[in-house]
Design a protein around this motif. Structure first.
Motif, short mmCIF file in Angstrom:
data_model
loop_
_atom_site.label_atom_id
_atom_site.label_comp_id
_atom_site.label_asym_id
_atom_site.label_seq_id
_atom_site.Cartn_x
_atom_site.Cartn_y
_atom_site.Cartn_z
N ILE A 118 -4.52 -74.32 -11.01
CA ILE A 118 -3.49 -73.08 -10.76
C ILE A 118 -2.76 -72.48 -12.15
N GLY A 119 -2.42 -73.31 -12.96
CA GLY A 119 -1.91 -72.93 -14.17
C GLY A 119 -3.07 -72.18 -15.06
N ARG A 120 -4.14 -72.73 -15.07
CA ARG A 120 -5.04 -72.22 -15.97
C ARG A 120 -5.29 -70.39 -15.28
N LYS A 121 -5.48 -70.70 -14.09
CA LYS A 121 -5.74 -69.12 -13.40
C LYS A 121 -4.58 -68.00 -13.79
N VAL A 122 -3.23 -68.65 -13.57
CA VAL A 122 -2.16 -67.82 -13.76
C VAL A 122 -2.02 -67.35 -15.19
N VAL A 123 -2.31 -68.40 -16.34
CA VAL A 123 -2.03 -68.11 -17.72
C VAL A 123 -3.44 -67.06 -18.08
N ARG B 215 -0.72 -67.58 -26.35
CA ARG B 215 -1.92 -68.12 -26.67
C ARG B 215 -1.90 -69.69 -26.92
N ALA B 216 -0.73 -69.98 -27.31
CA ALA B 216 -0.59 -71.59 -27.73
C ALA B 216 -0.51 -72.10 -26.22
N THR B 217 0.07 -71.71 -25.38
CA THR B 217 -0.03 -72.28 -23.93
C THR B 217 -1.49 -72.21 -23.36
N GLN B 218 -2.00 -71.24 -23.81
CA GLN B 218 -3.59 -71.24 -23.02
C GLN B 218 -4.40 -72.17 -23.98
N LEU B 219 -4.16 -72.48 -25.31
CA LEU B 219 -4.90 -73.39 -25.97
C LEU B 219 -4.83 -74.89 -25.55
N HIS B 220 -3.42 -75.02 -25.13
CA HIS B 220 -3.18 -76.49 -24.91
C HIS B 220 -3.71 -77.06 -23.48
N LEU B 221 -3.70 -75.77 -22.69
CA LEU B 221 -4.41 -75.95 -20.97
C LEU B 221 -5.94 -76.04 -21.30
N ASP B 222 -6.41 -75.31 -22.41
CA ASP B 222 -7.93 -75.44 -22.57
C ASP B 222 -8.25 -76.71 -23.17
N SER C 19 -17.85 -79.29 -24.46
CA SER C 19 -18.53 -79.68 -25.88
C SER C 19 -18.77 -78.69 -26.47
N VAL C 20 -18.93 -77.38 -25.68
CA VAL C 20 -19.34 -76.01 -26.63
C VAL C 20 -17.91 -75.26 -26.83
N LEU C 21 -17.07 -75.44 -26.12
CA LEU C 21 -15.78 -74.88 -26.37
C LEU C 21 -14.69 -75.40 -27.24
N GLN C 22 -14.95 -76.85 -27.19
CA GLN C 22 -14.18 -77.73 -28.04
C GLN C 22 -14.77 -78.65 -28.89
N PRO C 23 -15.68 -78.28 -29.59
CA PRO C 23 -16.61 -79.07 -30.32
C PRO C 23 -15.95 -80.27 -31.09
N HIS C 24 -14.89 -80.03 -31.82
CA HIS C 24 -14.37 -80.91 -32.86
C HIS C 24 -13.70 -82.16 -32.00
N VAL C 25 -13.14 -81.96 -31.03
CA VAL C 25 -12.47 -83.08 -30.02
C VAL C 25 -13.68 -83.64 -29.40
N SER C 26 -14.50 -83.03 -28.87
CA SER C 26 -15.76 -83.48 -27.75
C SER C 26 -16.47 -84.51 -28.72
N LEU D 170 2.20 -81.80 -26.01
CA LEU D 170 1.59 -80.62 -25.14
C LEU D 170 0.30 -80.97 -24.89
N ASP D 171 -0.69 -81.57 -25.59
CA ASP D 171 -1.83 -82.09 -25.18
C ASP D 171 -1.93 -83.28 -24.48
N GLY D 172 -1.05 -83.65 -23.81
CA GLY D 172 -1.06 -84.60 -22.92
C GLY D 172 -0.84 -84.06 -21.27
N PRO D 173 -0.97 -85.06 -20.42
CA PRO D 173 -0.77 -84.41 -19.14
C PRO D 173 0.79 -83.93 -18.83
N ARG D 174 1.70 -84.82 -19.24
CA ARG D 174 3.16 -84.43 -19.16
C ARG D 174 3.58 -83.05 -19.82
N GLY D 175 3.11 -82.92 -20.98
CA GLY D 175 3.46 -81.70 -21.74
C GLY D 175 2.82 -80.57 -20.99
N ARG D 176 1.40 -80.67 -20.62
CA ARG D 176 0.80 -79.69 -19.85
C ARG D 176 1.49 -79.19 -18.59
N ILE D 177 2.07 -80.37 -17.95
CA ILE D 177 2.87 -79.91 -16.73
C ILE D 177 3.93 -79.26 -16.93
#
Length: 421
Positions: free
Chosen positions: A97-102, A66-73, A359-366, A45-52
């Motif tokens: 489009i998906g982010r706007k709807v969520v 919130r989990a949906t939102q987090l994976h898109l974020d 880099s501000v919103l997801q510092p650990h991954v960034s 779910l943290d890859g393109p296919r899962g987010r699609i």
């Protein structure tokens, strides 16, 4: 991919676009292999296919969480998956489009809302420049996490004053004039060295990318319209004279956004045609290299001046190589000037982790992506790391003592050392 979008979406322009994009996906998973967040987190779910799939479920009527939102974020919007995709899935547009709807259906915690509001309003505010100057003045005393976001001040140098027959607009940007004004000044000088005058239109500001990717798409469209209004007198002068040749972008993140104005404003009857024209005129400065190179070579006399760093490793930003599909041009033309240019021997296609406000919103991954990228970039001990986007430049510099510069600054320094600028 078969779809059964809910009527509330299928009857809208966004829903119709999303449906067309979803139907092109064939579930192959090639995108997963080149997704930076999937490589780090290992979650489908943290890859393109899962987010699609997540976006498809929401558009078919499932309630997002919130989990949906987090994976898109967590998506960097690097669009590496678009480069990899054999079916031409326009993942970036689908994600928007998906982010706007969520976003409209899942309330964020107060702390998240506050941070995103500060980024959205602060980075695009006229007060950002004065605040950055204060930060640079006290930089040595700032806490390390804050200091990493405040680049050391660099003298931008003079702006060319000689009128030229050829003219091009340049977007100064919202954060670049305050954080690294040397990039815009260097761009004006290297264009001047080739007989091109750089014009910065009063009233042009943020390209809209910051607000758009923070889900303030209405505000982003307003910024796009404001830029079009500011540029239009230079594109179509009222006196009937010739307009500017191009709109030059020296931040690839801005460039990929402005090239998309035609798509973003396609349903606006007052701006659709103008937006399409602006997108057609927009050029990353690297696209001008074939016509700039001969003038620069003449100034350099066929060799780089002594004292100029020659060993350069180039980091192509995602917005350049995946968003704008521009690859190899910077490296090729810098080599033609005499630089010893390499790209990272491994993972040159992967994101450095900057990704605008990511880099501000997801510092650990960034930070993990930054350190991984720097390890590859520094493997051959370059004298300078060059890139083409202010976000990448400042993000990479926060993790290394090796100078990180825009490639335009590297050329500008060589021309200055040769007495050509």
């Amino acid at each position: 991919m078969q779809t059964r979008l809910a009527p509330e979406f299928l009857s809208t322009p966004d829903g119709q676009e999303a449906d067309a994009i979803l139907r092109r996906c064939v579930h192959c998973g090639f995108c997963t292999a080149t997704c930076p967040t999937y490589q780090l987190l290992g979650d489908e779910l943290d890859g393109p296919r899962g987010r699609i799939y997540l976006i498809k479920q929401v558009l078919e009527g499932a309630a997002p969480s919130r989990a949906t939102q987090l994976h898109l974020d967590r998506c960097l919007t690097c669009r590496n998956c678009e480069t990899t995709c054999p079916s031409g899935v326009e993942y970036g547009h689908l994600l928007d489009i998906g982010r706007k709807v969520v976003e409209a259906r899942v309330p964020r915690p107060a702390g998240e809302r506050a941070v995103r509001w500060l980024l959205r309003e602060g980075l695009t505010s006229p007060l950002f420049g004065p605040a950055m100057r204060v930060g640079q003045a006290v930089r040595d005393w700032l806490p390390p996490p804050v200091r990493a976001k405040v680049p050391a001040r660099r003298d931008p140098g003079p702006w060319p004053q000689t009128p030229r027959a050829r003219r091009m607009l340049m977007l100064a940007g919202c954060v670049q004039p305050a954080m690294l004004p040397s990039i815009n000044a260097a761009t004006a000088r290297v264009l001047d060295a080739a007989g091109i005058q750089t014009v910065v239109a009063p009233g042009a500001g943020c390209c809209g990318a910051i607000r758009f990717h923070l889900n303030d798409q209405v505000g982003a469209l307003d910024e796009m319209r404001a830029n079009i209004d500011a540029w239009w007198p230079w594109i179509e002068p009222e006196d009937g004279s010739a307009g500017v040749e191009a709109i030059v972008m020296n931040a690839s993140g801005c460039g990929v956004t402005v090239k998309d104005y035609g798509h973003a404003l396609r349903h606006d009857p007052a701006y659709a045609d103008k937006a399409r024209r602006v997108s057609e005129l927009t050029r990353d400065v690297s696209e001008l290299l074939p016509q700039l190179l001969p003038a620069w070579q003449a100034r350099l006399g066929g060799a780089l001046p002594s004292g100029v760093p020659k060993r350069v490793v180039f980091h192509p930003p995602c917005t350049l190589q995946h968003g704008q599909k521009l690859r190899g041009g910077v490296e090729q033309h810098l080599r033609a000037l005499g630089f010893e240019v390499q790209v990272a021997r491994q993972e040159a296609h992967l994101c450095c982790g900057s990704a605008g406000t990511y880099s501000v919103l997801q510092p650990h991954v960034s930070e993990q992506l930054r350190d991984r990228k720097l390890a590859h970039l520094q493997a051959d001990a370059p004298e300078v790391i060059a890139s083409a986007n202010i976000g990448c430049i400042t993000h990479l510099q926060s993790g290394t003592a090796t100078p990180v510069r825009h490639w335009v600054e590297v050329v500008d320094a060589a021309l200055a050392a040769a007495g050509g600028v």
